[in-house]
Design an enzyme around this catalytic site. Structure first.
Site, mmCIF file in Angstrom:
data_model
loop_
_atom_site.group_PDB
_atom_site.id
_atom_site.type_symbol
_atom_site.label_atom_id
_atom_site.label_comp_id
_atom_site.label_asym_id
_atom_site.label_seq_id
_atom_site.Cartn_x
_atom_site.Cartn_y
_atom_site.Cartn_z
ATOM 1 N N HIS A 16 0.867 -1.202 0.000
ATOM 2 C CA HIS A 16 0.000 0.000 0.000
ATOM 3 C C HIS A 16 0.895 1.240 0.000
ATOM 4 O O HIS A 16 1.479 1.588 1.022
ATOM 5 C CB HIS A 16 -0.893 0.012 1.246
ATOM 6 C CG HIS A 16 -1.882 1.131 1.247
ATOM 7 N ND1 HIS A 16 -3.221 0.948 1.513
ATOM 8 C CD2 HIS A 16 -1.748 2.461 1.029
ATOM 9 C CE1 HIS A 16 -3.848 2.105 1.445
ATOM 10 N NE2 HIS A 16 -2.964 3.049 1.159
ATOM 11 N N HIS A 18 1.490 5.414 -1.661
ATOM 12 C CA HIS A 18 1.142 6.596 -2.468
ATOM 13 C C HIS A 18 2.432 7.214 -2.971
ATOM 14 O O HIS A 18 3.275 7.622 -2.164
ATOM 15 C CB HIS A 18 0.400 7.640 -1.619
ATOM 16 C CG HIS A 18 -0.887 7.134 -1.061
ATOM 17 N ND1 HIS A 18 -2.096 7.309 -1.696
ATOM 18 C CD2 HIS A 18 -1.150 6.440 0.071
ATOM 19 C CE1 HIS A 18 -3.060 6.745 -0.972
ATOM 20 N NE2 HIS A 18 -2.504 6.211 0.100
ATOM 21 N N LEU A 19 2.558 7.331 -4.291
ATOM 22 C CA LEU A 19 3.766 7.954 -4.853
ATOM 23 C C LEU A 19 3.492 9.312 -5.484
ATOM 24 O O LEU A 19 4.426 10.022 -5.840
ATOM 25 C CB LEU A 19 4.417 7.035 -5.895
ATOM 26 C CG LEU A 19 5.127 5.801 -5.344
ATOM 27 C CD1 LEU A 19 5.724 4.985 -6.489
ATOM 28 C CD2 LEU A 19 6.214 6.173 -4.345
ATOM 29 N N ARG A 20 2.199 9.649 -5.684
ATOM 30 C CA ARG A 20 1.838 10.952 -6.294
ATOM 31 C C ARG A 20 2.394 11.061 -7.709
ATOM 32 O O ARG A 20 2.697 10.061 -8.350
ATOM 33 C CB ARG A 20 2.324 12.140 -5.447
ATOM 34 C CG ARG A 20 2.130 12.013 -3.952
ATOM 35 C CD ARG A 20 0.691 11.880 -3.551
ATOM 36 N NE ARG A 20 0.562 11.996 -2.104
ATOM 37 C CZ ARG A 20 -0.488 11.549 -1.432
ATOM 38 N NH1 ARG A 20 -1.486 10.944 -2.046
ATOM 39 N NH2 ARG A 20 -0.555 11.704 -0.130
ATOM 40 N N ASN A 44 -5.079 7.275 -6.270
ATOM 41 C CA ASN A 44 -5.845 8.495 -5.967
ATOM 42 C C ASN A 44 -5.110 9.757 -6.415
ATOM 43 O O ASN A 44 -4.847 10.654 -5.627
ATOM 44 C CB ASN A 44 -6.238 8.566 -4.482
ATOM 45 C CG ASN A 44 -5.050 8.587 -3.533
ATOM 46 O OD1 ASN A 44 -3.968 8.091 -3.862
ATOM 47 N ND2 ASN A 44 -5.237 9.156 -2.355
ATOM 48 N N LYS A 102 -9.040 -0.442 -6.011
ATOM 49 C CA LYS A 102 -9.099 0.252 -4.730
ATOM 50 C C LYS A 102 -10.478 0.862 -4.533
ATOM 51 O O LYS A 102 -10.965 1.606 -5.398
ATOM 52 C CB LYS A 102 -8.032 1.350 -4.697
ATOM 53 C CG LYS A 102 -8.059 2.212 -3.447
ATOM 54 C CD LYS A 102 -7.621 1.437 -2.214
ATOM 55 C CE LYS A 102 -7.902 2.245 -0.955
ATOM 56 N NZ LYS A 102 -6.719 2.526 -0.183
ATOM 57 N N HIS A 139 -10.494 1.030 1.574
ATOM 58 C CA HIS A 139 -10.364 2.046 2.624
ATOM 59 C C HIS A 139 -11.609 1.882 3.480
ATOM 60 O O HIS A 139 -12.704 2.286 3.074
ATOM 61 C CB HIS A 139 -10.269 3.462 2.034
ATOM 62 C CG HIS A 139 -10.085 4.510 3.096
ATOM 63 N ND1 HIS A 139 -8.903 5.169 3.287
ATOM 64 C CD2 HIS A 139 -10.930 4.951 4.066
ATOM 65 C CE1 HIS A 139 -9.024 5.985 4.333
ATOM 66 N NE2 HIS A 139 -10.244 5.877 4.808
ATOM 67 N N HIS A 177 -4.709 -0.606 5.927
ATOM 68 C CA HIS A 177 -4.310 0.227 7.067
ATOM 69 C C HIS A 177 -5.271 0.155 8.254
ATOM 70 O O HIS A 177 -5.858 1.153 8.659
ATOM 71 C CB HIS A 177 -4.084 1.686 6.664
ATOM 72 C CG HIS A 177 -5.122 2.286 5.728
ATOM 73 N ND1 HIS A 177 -6.468 2.233 5.975
ATOM 74 C CD2 HIS A 177 -4.978 2.949 4.565
ATOM 75 C CE1 HIS A 177 -7.096 2.847 4.987
ATOM 76 N NE2 HIS A 177 -6.216 3.293 4.125
ATOM 77 N N LEU A 222 -5.506 9.147 7.791
ATOM 78 C CA LEU A 222 -6.804 8.477 7.843
ATOM 79 C C LEU A 222 -6.646 7.018 7.430
ATOM 80 O O LEU A 222 -5.931 6.756 6.467
ATOM 81 C CB LEU A 222 -7.794 9.181 6.907
ATOM 82 C CG LEU A 222 -8.272 10.542 7.420
ATOM 83 C CD1 LEU A 222 -9.040 11.291 6.348
ATOM 84 C CD2 LEU A 222 -9.142 10.369 8.678
ATOM 85 N N ASP A 250 1.274 2.632 3.561
ATOM 86 C CA ASP A 250 0.429 3.811 3.359
ATOM 87 C C ASP A 250 1.256 5.093 3.439
ATOM 88 O O ASP A 250 0.753 6.129 3.902
ATOM 89 C CB ASP A 250 -0.729 3.861 4.359
ATOM 90 C CG ASP A 250 -1.826 4.834 3.914
ATOM 91 O OD1 ASP A 250 -1.854 5.198 2.720
ATOM 92 O OD2 ASP A 250 -2.655 5.233 4.750
ATOM 93 N N ALA A 266 -4.567 14.761 5.323
ATOM 94 C CA ALA A 266 -4.267 13.493 5.996
ATOM 95 C C ALA A 266 -3.161 12.765 5.262
ATOM 96 O O ALA A 266 -3.166 12.700 4.037
ATOM 97 C CB ALA A 266 -5.522 12.632 6.012
HETATM 98 O O1 DOR Z 1 -3.899 9.502 5.548
HETATM 99 C C1 DOR Z 1 -4.188 9.168 4.414
HETATM 100 N N1 DOR Z 1 -3.593 9.725 3.348
HETATM 101 N N2 DOR Z 1 -5.107 8.230 4.245
HETATM 102 C C2 DOR Z 1 -5.564 7.913 3.039
HETATM 103 O O2 DOR Z 1 -6.415 7.071 2.963
HETATM 104 C C3 DOR Z 1 -5.089 8.622 1.839
HETATM 105 C C4 DOR Z 1 -3.774 9.187 2.037
HETATM 106 C C5 DOR Z 1 -3.379 10.201 0.988
HETATM 107 O O3 DOR Z 1 -3.570 9.938 -0.196
HETATM 108 O O4 DOR Z 1 -2.843 11.246 1.364
HETATM 109 ZN ZN ZN Z 2 -3.490 5.039 1.495
#
Ligand code: DOR
Ligand code: ZN
Length: 351
Positions: A16, A18-20, A44, A102, A139, A177, A222, A250, A266
């Site tokens: 899990h 996130h690399l943006r 996302n 997802k 999620h 998570h 989150l 995460d 978050a």
């Molecule tokens: O804290 C979080 N940040 N929870 C998530 O589910 C998404 C993530 C984000 O993309 O920043």
């Molecule tokens: Zn996440």
């Protein structure tokens, strides 16, 4: 018992991440690639990754920012929307582009506005996923403003996850998570088609971390961290040796100024010392021998993927985590900023 000075385990994966995109991708991607052989990449973005072409293009952008010679496999995911095309998702999986889907309940977290407003809207996709063995990554929080934020995960289990597992008894589901004792118990009691990931930060912080001497936006993610007894349950699950619980960081970077604002976003950027943070926790629990299963074996077995062949070695060594990570005009505060860490992982692979 003598304390180990080094620990060698099979190469781990991050289930899990996130690399943006753009500068943030360039700044953060190698923190993960130098520790993990593969990672499940969260979709996302704005706009979200919903098509095969979109996922292929994003995978290319990830590989392009890595240093030459770094082997790393991004495992792409499709972002479920109310309108998502079951055929696009299903054929994307069959073609090896989408590893999983997802589910973001709409409004649950960062960039989830396009998410699913009611699980009943995606029944045809879930049918197809169940039929082809494609995992659903969840999620797990309800979004109703009437539900207390600290209860949203527990209510999700009852209102959404339990009925979904009843309707789709063969669907592979990863509850991402997890933050509560309720989730640990729910996952333990469910069939082998349900597993969960646990982040390094939820194993270390409880909700008090958000208010320690003032508001602490860098401890905000989150699902939000819960009471101490929930953290205790997560720790027990992580070191239990149960294949239902495995590593998913995460890691979710945001620019410092967007965290330290009147409406801070978050996400905790734990990638710079993710494996080290898990090692610290497993060490504190007297369970370093359980790290390899959690980090390197249970995830691929659940996904039906081969285990990695290489190894990674962690050394017991004291060093300080910097206050910020900077580059490309961005400044990001990492998890453990300013703290002394006691394990260091050697970077993977020859460069
Ligand atoms: O804290 C979080 N940040 N929870 C998530 O589910 C998404 C993530 C984000 O993309 O920043
Ligand atoms: Zn996440």
């Amino acid at each position: 018992m003598p304390t180990a000075e080094s620990l060698t385990i099979r190469e781990p994966d991050d289930w899990h991440l996130h690399l943006r995109d753009d500068d943030m991708l360039a700044l953060t991607a190698d923190f993960s690639a130098r520790q993990f052989a593969r990672a499940i990449i969260m979709p996302n973005l704005v706009p979200p990754v919903t098509t095969i072409a979109g996922a292929e293009a994003y995978r290319e952008r990830i590989l392009r920012v890595l240093p030459a010679g770094r082997s790393f496999t991004p495992l792409m995911t499709a972002y479920l929307t109310d309108q998502i095309d079951a055929e696009e998702v299903g054929s994307g999986h069959e073609r090896g582009v989408f590893t999983a889907c997802k589910l973001y309940p709409a409004g649950a977290t960062t960039n989830s506005d396009a998410g699913v407003t009611d699980i009943r809207n995606i029944q045809p996709v879930l049918e197809r996923m169940q039929a082809i063995g494609m995992p659903l990554l969840v999620h797990g929080e309800v979004t109703s403003p009437d539900i207390d934020i600290f209860d949203r995960e527990a209510v999700f289990l009852e209102q959404v996850l339990a009925p979904t597992l009843r309707d789709f008894p063969e669907l592979k589901v990863v509850l991402e998570h997890i933050t509560t004792e309720d989730s640990v118990q729910f996952v333990q009691e469910a069939g082998t088609n349900l597993a969960a990931t646990i982040t390094p930060h939820h194993l270390r912080i409880d909700r008090n971390a958000l208010f320690e001497g003032g508001m602490r936006p860098h401890a905000y993610c989150l699902p939000v961290a819960k009471r101490r007894h929930h953290r205790t349950a997560l720790r027990r699950a992580a070191v239990s040796g149960s294949p239902k619980f495995f590593l998913g960081t995460d890691s979710a970077p945001h620019p410092r100024h967007e965290k330290e604002s009147a409406c801070g976003c978050a996400g905790i950027f734990c990638a710079p010392a993710a494996l080290e943070s898990y090692a610290l926790t497993f060490d504190e629990e007297g369970a370093l021998d359980k790290l390899e299963g959690f980090a390197s074996e249970f995830g691929p077995r659940f996904y039906g993927l081969p285990l990695n062949d290489g190894t990674v070695t962690l050394q017991r060594e004291s060093y300080e985590m910097p206050e910020t990570v900077t580059g490309g005009g961005l400044s990001v505060v990492p998890f453990h900023a300013g703290e002394t860490l006691t394990w260091r992982a050697a970077p993977r692979g020859e460069l």
